[in-house]
Write an enzyme that holds these catalytic residues in place. Structure first.
Site, PDB file in Angstrom:
ATOM      1  N   LEU A  22     -17.194  15.842   2.386  1.00 17.02           N
ATOM      2  CA  LEU A  22     -18.579  14.886   1.977  1.00 17.02           C
ATOM      3  C   LEU A  22     -19.540  15.323   3.558  1.00 17.02           C
TER       4      LEU A  22
ATOM      5  N   ARG B 217     -24.073   4.431  -8.464  1.00 21.67           N
ATOM      6  CA  ARG B 217     -23.950   3.519  -7.434  1.00 21.67           C
ATOM      7  C   ARG B 217     -25.111   4.390  -5.981  1.00 21.67           C
ATOM      8  N   LEU B 218     -25.658   3.326  -5.914  1.00 19.87           N
ATOM      9  CA  LEU B 218     -26.674   3.497  -3.998  1.00 19.87           C
ATOM     10  C   LEU B 218     -25.978   3.849  -3.129  1.00 19.87           C
TER      11      LEU B 218
ATOM     12  N   GLU C  91     -25.304  11.236   3.199  1.00 16.54           N
ATOM     13  CA  GLU C  91     -26.632  11.141   2.579  1.00 16.54           C
ATOM     14  C   GLU C  91     -26.796  10.834   3.155  1.00 16.54           C
TER      15      GLU C  91
ATOM     16  N   SER D 201       0.893  -1.388   0.438  1.00 14.10           N
ATOM     17  CA  SER D 201       0.145   0.439   0.020  1.00 14.10           C
ATOM     18  C   SER D 201       0.882   1.073  -0.004  1.00 14.10           C
ATOM     19  N   LYS D 202       0.595   2.154  -1.107  1.00 16.05           N
ATOM     20  CA  LYS D 202       1.275   3.259  -1.077  1.00 16.05           C
ATOM     21  C   LYS D 202       0.905   3.915   0.784  1.00 16.05           C
TER      22      LYS D 202
ATOM     23  N   PHE E   6     -31.525   4.820   2.723  1.00 18.74           N
ATOM     24  CA  PHE E   6     -30.205   5.952   1.695  1.00 18.74           C
ATOM     25  C   PHE E   6     -31.390   6.135   0.796  1.00 18.74           C
TER      26      PHE E   6
ATOM     27  N   GLU F   3     -18.861   7.344   5.270  1.00 14.99           N
ATOM     28  CA  GLU F   3     -19.395   7.854   6.924  1.00 14.99           C
ATOM     29  C   GLU F   3     -20.718   7.428   6.652  1.00 14.99           C
TER      30      GLU F   3
ATOM     31  N   GLN G 267     -19.472   9.655  -9.918  1.00 15.83           N
ATOM     32  CA  GLN G 267     -20.727   9.981  -9.329  1.00 15.83           C
ATOM     33  C   GLN G 267     -20.206  11.318  -8.884  1.00 15.83           C
TER      34      GLN G 267
ATOM     35  N   SER H 127     -21.007   0.791  -1.066  1.00 13.40           N
ATOM     36  CA  SER H 127     -19.672   0.633  -1.984  1.00 13.40           C
ATOM     37  C   SER H 127     -18.607  -0.368  -0.661  1.00 13.40           C
TER      38      SER H 127
ATOM     39  N   HIS I   8     -21.949  13.472  -5.752  1.00 15.94           N
ATOM     40  CA  HIS I   8     -22.870  13.070  -4.553  1.00 15.94           C
ATOM     41  C   HIS I   8     -23.262  14.708  -3.859  1.00 15.94           C
TER      42      HIS I   8
ATOM     43  N   ARG J  74     -28.232   9.507  -5.723  1.00 13.33           N
ATOM     44  CA  ARG J  74     -27.280  10.362  -6.104  1.00 13.33           C
ATOM     45  C   ARG J  74     -27.383  11.267  -7.409  1.00 13.33           C
TER      46      ARG J  74
ATOM     47  N   GLU K 123     -13.794   0.223  -5.158  1.00 12.43           N
ATOM     48  CA  GLU K 123     -14.047   1.048  -6.585  1.00 12.43           C
ATOM     49  C   GLU K 123     -13.126   0.764  -7.550  1.00 12.43           C
TER      50      GLU K 123
ATOM     51  N   PHE L 255       5.103   2.568  -3.572  1.00 16.10           N
ATOM     52  CA  PHE L 255       4.200   3.052  -3.994  1.00 16.10           C
ATOM     53  C   PHE L 255       4.359   1.843  -5.238  1.00 16.10           C
TER      54      PHE L 255
ATOM     55  N   HIS M 291     -17.472  11.993  -6.318  1.00 14.16           N
ATOM     56  CA  HIS M 291     -17.513  10.953  -4.828  1.00 14.16           C
ATOM     57  C   HIS M 291     -17.623   9.710  -5.761  1.00 14.16           C
ATOM     58  N   TYR M 292     -17.805   9.003  -6.873  1.00 15.73           N
ATOM     59  CA  TYR M 292     -17.232   7.815  -6.907  1.00 15.73           C
ATOM     60  C   TYR M 292     -17.132   7.303  -8.105  1.00 15.73           C
TER      61      TYR M 292
HETATM   62  C1  LIG Z   1     -15.690  10.952   2.259  1.00 17.16           C
HETATM   63  C2  LIG Z   1     -16.470   9.454   1.619  1.00 17.16           C
HETATM   64  C3  LIG Z   1     -17.469   8.834   2.194  1.00 17.16           C
HETATM   65  C4  LIG Z   1     -18.024   7.883   1.748  1.00 17.16           C
HETATM   66  N1  LIG Z   1     -18.700   7.009   2.352  1.00 17.16           N
HETATM   67  C5  LIG Z   1     -19.332   5.705   1.943  1.00 17.16           C
HETATM   68  C6  LIG Z   1     -20.606   4.940   2.995  1.00 17.16           C
HETATM   69  O1  LIG Z   1     -20.731   5.825   3.943  1.00 17.16           O
HETATM   70  N2  LIG Z   1     -20.793   3.596   1.963  1.00 17.16           N
HETATM   71  C7  LIG Z   1     -20.735   3.205   1.407  1.00 17.16           C
HETATM   72  O2  LIG Z   1     -21.237   2.342   1.254  1.00 17.16           O
HETATM   73  N3  LIG Z   1     -19.811   3.681   0.827  1.00 17.16           N
HETATM   74  C8  LIG Z   1     -18.792   5.459   1.391  1.00 17.16           C
HETATM   75  N4  LIG Z   1     -17.932   5.384   0.780  1.00 17.16           N
HETATM   76  C9  LIG Z   1     -17.405   5.158  -0.424  1.00 17.16           C
HETATM   77  C10 LIG Z   1     -16.230   4.181  -0.439  1.00 17.16           C
HETATM   78  O3  LIG Z   1     -16.295   4.711   1.195  1.00 17.16           O
HETATM   79  C11 LIG Z   1     -15.147   3.625  -1.258  1.00 17.16           C
HETATM   80  O4  LIG Z   1     -15.507   3.169  -2.310  1.00 17.16           O
HETATM   81  C12 LIG Z   1     -14.329   2.848  -0.456  1.00 17.16           C
HETATM   82  O5  LIG Z   1     -14.391   2.592   0.472  1.00 17.16           O
HETATM   83  C13 LIG Z   1     -13.533   1.949  -1.416  1.00 17.16           C
HETATM   84  O6  LIG Z   1     -12.480   0.711  -0.483  1.00 17.16           O
HETATM   85  P1  LIG Z   1     -11.207   0.572  -1.471  1.00 17.16           P
HETATM   86  O7  LIG Z   1     -10.863  -0.546  -0.299  1.00 17.16           O
HETATM   87  O8  LIG Z   1     -11.761   0.170  -2.904  1.00 17.16           O
HETATM   88  O9  LIG Z   1     -10.372   1.405  -0.940  1.00 17.16           O
HETATM   89  P2  LIG Z   1      -9.355   3.147  -0.721  1.00 17.16           P
HETATM   90  O10 LIG Z   1      -9.968   2.350   0.625  1.00 17.16           O
HETATM   91  O11 LIG Z   1      -9.218   4.181  -1.440  1.00 17.16           O
HETATM   92  O12 LIG Z   1      -8.323   1.776  -0.590  1.00 17.16           O
HETATM   93  C14 LIG Z   1      -7.090   2.149  -1.893  1.00 17.16           C
HETATM   94  C15 LIG Z   1      -5.592   1.632  -1.098  1.00 17.16           C
HETATM   95  O13 LIG Z   1      -4.826   1.370  -2.542  1.00 17.16           O
HETATM   96  C16 LIG Z   1      -4.083   1.479  -2.117  1.00 17.16           C
HETATM   97  N5  LIG Z   1      -2.679   2.288  -2.850  1.00 17.16           N
HETATM   98  C17 LIG Z   1      -3.284   3.606  -4.070  1.00 17.16           C
HETATM   99  N6  LIG Z   1      -2.652   3.609  -4.975  1.00 17.16           N
HETATM  100  C18 LIG Z   1      -1.942   2.212  -5.080  1.00 17.16           C
HETATM  101  C19 LIG Z   1      -0.081   2.485  -5.445  1.00 17.16           C
HETATM  102  N7  LIG Z   1       0.126   3.222  -6.675  1.00 17.16           N
HETATM  103  N8  LIG Z   1       0.226   1.374  -4.955  1.00 17.16           N
HETATM  104  C20 LIG Z   1       0.350   1.146  -3.790  1.00 17.16           C
HETATM  105  N9  LIG Z   1      -0.915   0.863  -3.169  1.00 17.16           N
HETATM  106  C21 LIG Z   1      -1.749   2.048  -3.714  1.00 17.16           C
HETATM  107  C22 LIG Z   1      -4.316   2.486  -1.253  1.00 17.16           C
HETATM  108  O14 LIG Z   1      -3.036   3.221  -0.373  1.00 17.16           O
HETATM  109  C23 LIG Z   1      -4.864   2.851  -0.175  1.00 17.16           C
HETATM  110  O15 LIG Z   1      -4.629   1.967   1.095  1.00 17.16           O
HETATM  111  C24 LIG Z   1     -17.884   6.811   1.276  1.00 17.16           C
HETATM  112  C25 LIG Z   1     -16.217   7.741   0.590  1.00 17.16           C
HETATM  113  C26 LIG Z   1     -15.793   8.908   0.570  1.00 17.16           C
HETATM  114  C27 LIG Z   1     -14.793   9.595  -0.134  1.00 17.16           C
END
Ligand SMILES: Cc1cc2nc3c(=O)[nH]c(=O)nc-3n(C[C@H](O)[C@H](O)[C@H](O)COP(=O)(O)OP(=O)(O)OC[C@H]3O[C@@H](n4cnc5c(N)ncnc54)[C@H](O)[C@@H]3O)c2cc1C
Length: 567
Positions: free
Chosen positions: A243, A381-382, A246, A37-38, A117, A50, A231, A386, A233, A277, A370, A157, A346-347
């Site tokens: 943010l 997306r609803l 919602e 992870s970076k 939601f 949230e 998306q 996520s 938001h 959204r 994601e 990275f 947002h997404y």
């Molecule tokens: C403010 C906010 C609120 C939200 N609230 C909700 C909610 O209430 N309910 C819901 O369902 N969804 C919500 N979402 C959406 C949801 O949080 C995200 O879609 C989801 O958490 C993404 O998780 P992930 O594990 O796919 O990616 P992330 O949590 O973004 O993690 C990505 C990982 O990849 C690593 N990475 C990236 N690039 C590299 C690289 N080049 N080299 C090494 N590592 C790398 C990063 O270090 C990180 O650890 C929200 C999003 C936001 C922004």
């Protein structure tokens, strides 16, 4: 150059990556897992989630209802076989994380609480106040500590994926602490590197969310699906974009225009502020365009007010974080004042194209969260769909990668490709002296995406964006990275991120130009209707040396025929 060899490699320490790591470790007790992870995992964007995590827990709710809400929410672009699987595998994740210690909010009778939601026909979002991501991530991270076979490679990275003879060969990564190139080899690989929300300036996303995983996979030959669907938001707080969940509207908050009136009855008469959204964001923008926005103390920015004053008594228990955010960042007391908001990126609905078992086109490479399009979100997306996807399909990806690893071996390293990537970074990029400042290029890219590839799109605007991206690409070839050191060179890693962002912006813009209809988050003012005859299909973008090729694949429909989408 260091070479690390582990059985399973995961890129990403967010919710999808951590869940996959635990699943792999639990599924096969002999395999080792490298979580690359970076960021430190608990700085991943998932921690910022949230409002909630949707799951069918109540006997009055049903899988079919959750699936239908998701399909209708997607404007019928979701693959329905994937959605049907998704809704069935989510609930066990809520109970599993509960048993691992996640403090889900509970009712007086001790049952896990669920809130409404947007676009959901049953209140099915489980939550931990409005800090759902924080608590789920703490739970997963703690659980990972139980397995000494999960090895964390923090602040590595990843720059590229090496595919050799059609199979996963290696990942190259910069070890931020030493500045050394590190190669990761494994028997299987999981992409869980998150979305690309920072392609835009006004965004709810952490600055680290730059689409690296999408671009790395794309450049190595894996196709990206449905990238034009981004998306927005409805409630990004002015001026930061932070943010306001919602859940503020699902708990009863109103949207109010510059005339002091609620307006959602004109756009979604049944669901009002609790419509999906895309619909709420467009309604806000129509109000603003019609001259009914709010002008106030935020310069020229015209916005909409979010009114929580009538639910002041709920704020402390149900919405403590956003109440705090409004106070700290805008000096607003949400109990007595309205919060200024505007649609913010947002997404990323699009991502690496994967099948319903998280498999990519390349054997041994899987993806979740994601970073991928399975696709359960289609064109929109609803909310609350996520974090549950990260848990449910993170689990599937971990199991799939473990199964693959138990019957395959680590291939011989393609050293030539590693050397070529090394030259790319240190000789080509770091030593470039063209005079262009990469941080300025990123600013221009984000502003352009905000202006032309936002809530409303037109042919003319998208063509301007396409021209803009060609200019930006040319400028990128002439950047100078001012910090020439090797250790913790954030100038360098940001420059690499900008390269990724440029590739992705191009696929989004061109996908949007080609899609001459309006569906979900993609709204073309020049083609305002959905066109199922010509566009009920996925956009698939493939990298090629002569430019991206676009192909189209059919949408899987099981039970729900496309119908008008009204709320
Ligand atoms: C403010 C906010 C609120 C939200 N609230 C909700 C909610 O209430 N309910 C819901 O369902 N969804 C919500 N979402 C959406 C949801 O949080 C995200 O879609 C989801 O958490 C993404 O998780 P992930 O594990 O796919 O990616 P992330 O949590 O973004 O993690 C990505 C990982 O990849 C690593 N990475 C990236 N690039 C590299 C690289 N080049 N080299 C090494 N590592 C790398 C990063 O270090 C990180 O650890 C929200 C999003 C936001 C922004």
């Amino acid at each position: 150059m260091e070479v690390v060899r582990e059985d399973i490699i995961i890129i990403g320490g967010g919710m999808a990556g951590l869940r996959a790591a635990i699943a792999a470790a639990e599924h096969n007790s002999t395999l080792s897992v490298a979580l690359v992870s970076k960021l430190y995992p608990l700085r991943s964007h998932s921690v910022a989630a949230e409002g909630g995590t949707g799951a069918v827990l109540d006997p009055k709710d049903s899988y079919d209802l959750h699936a239908f809400d998701t399909v209708k929410g997607s404007d019928y672009l979701a693959d329905q076989d994937a959605v049907e699987k998704f809704v069935r595998i989510v609930p066990e994740q809520i109970y599993t994380t509960d048993h691992w210690g996640c403090p889900w909010s509970r009712n007086a009778d001790g049952m896990i609480s669920q809130r409404d939601f947007g676009g959901m026909s049953f209140p099915r979002a489980t939550f931990a106040a409005d800090k759902t991501g924080f608590h789920v991530m703490q739970t997963l991270f703690s659980r990972c500590q139980k397995y000494d076979r999960i090895h964390f490679y923090n602040e590595f990275f990843v720059t590229s994926l090496i595919v050799d003879g059609g199979s996963f060969n290696a990942l190259t990564a910069i070890h931020m602490k030493t500045g050394e190139l590190t190669v990761f080899q494994g028997k299987s690989l999981i992409f869980a590197a998150g979305g690309a929300g920072r392609l835009y300036k006004f965004s709810t996303y952490s600055h680290s969310v730059t689409g690296d995983g999408d671009a790395i996979a794309f450049r190595a030959g894996l196709p990206l699906k449905d990238m034009e669907f981004v998306q927005f938001h409805p409630t990004g707080m002015i001026p930061s974009g932070i943010l306001i969940t919602e859940a503020a509207r699902s708990e009863g908050g109103y949207l109010v225009n510059g005339e002091g009136k609620r307006f959602m009855q004109n756009y979604a008469p049944t669901r009002l502020e609790k419509a999906p959204r895309d619909i709420v964001s467009r309604a806000m923008m129509w109000e603003i365009e019609a001259g009914r926005g709010v002008k106030g103390k935020y310069g020229d920015v015209v916005y909409i007010n979010l009114d929580l004053r009538h639910i002041a008594d709920l704020l402390e228990e149900r919405l403590p974080m956003i109440t705090d955010i409004a106070k700290k960042f805008n000096d607003i007391d949400a109990a007595t004042e309205m919060i200024p908001v505007r649609p913010a990126t947002h997404y990323t609905m699009g991502g690496i194209s994967v099948g319903i078992n998280t498999e990519t086109e390349i054997g041994g490479i899987f993806g979740a969260g994601e970073n991928v399009a399975i696709s359960i979100h289609g064109a929109n997306r609803l909310g609350s769909n996520s974090t549950n996807e990260c848990l449910a399909f993170g689990n599937v990806a971990g199991i799939m990668a473990a199964d693959w690893a138990s019957s395959h071996s680590i291939p011989a390293l393609n050293l030539e490709k590693v050397k070529s990537e090394e030259r790319n970074i240190w000789d080509n990029l770091l030593k470039r002296e063209g005079g262009e400042n990469p941080w300025d290029i990123a600013d221009n890219l984000q502003e352009m995406m905000d202006s032309y590839v936002g809530v409303f799109r037109t042919e003319q605007g998208l063509l301007s964006a396409l021209k803009g991206i060609r200019d930006i690409e040319a400028r990128y070839k002439n950047i100078s990275i001012s910090d020439k050191s090797s250790k913790f060179n954030i100038d360098l890693t940001h420059a690499i991120e900008i390269g990724f962002m440029i590739d992705l912006a191009d696929t989004i813009i061109r996908g949007a130009i080609n899609r001459k209809e309006s569906r979900g988050s993609h709204f073309r003012k020049d083609f305002p209707e959905r066109d199922d005859v010509n566009f009920l299909k996925h956009t698939v973008a493939r990298f090629s040396a002569d430019g991206t090729r676009f192909e189209y694949t059919p949408v899987v429909i099981t039970k729900w025929k496309p119908a008008p989408r009204v709320y």
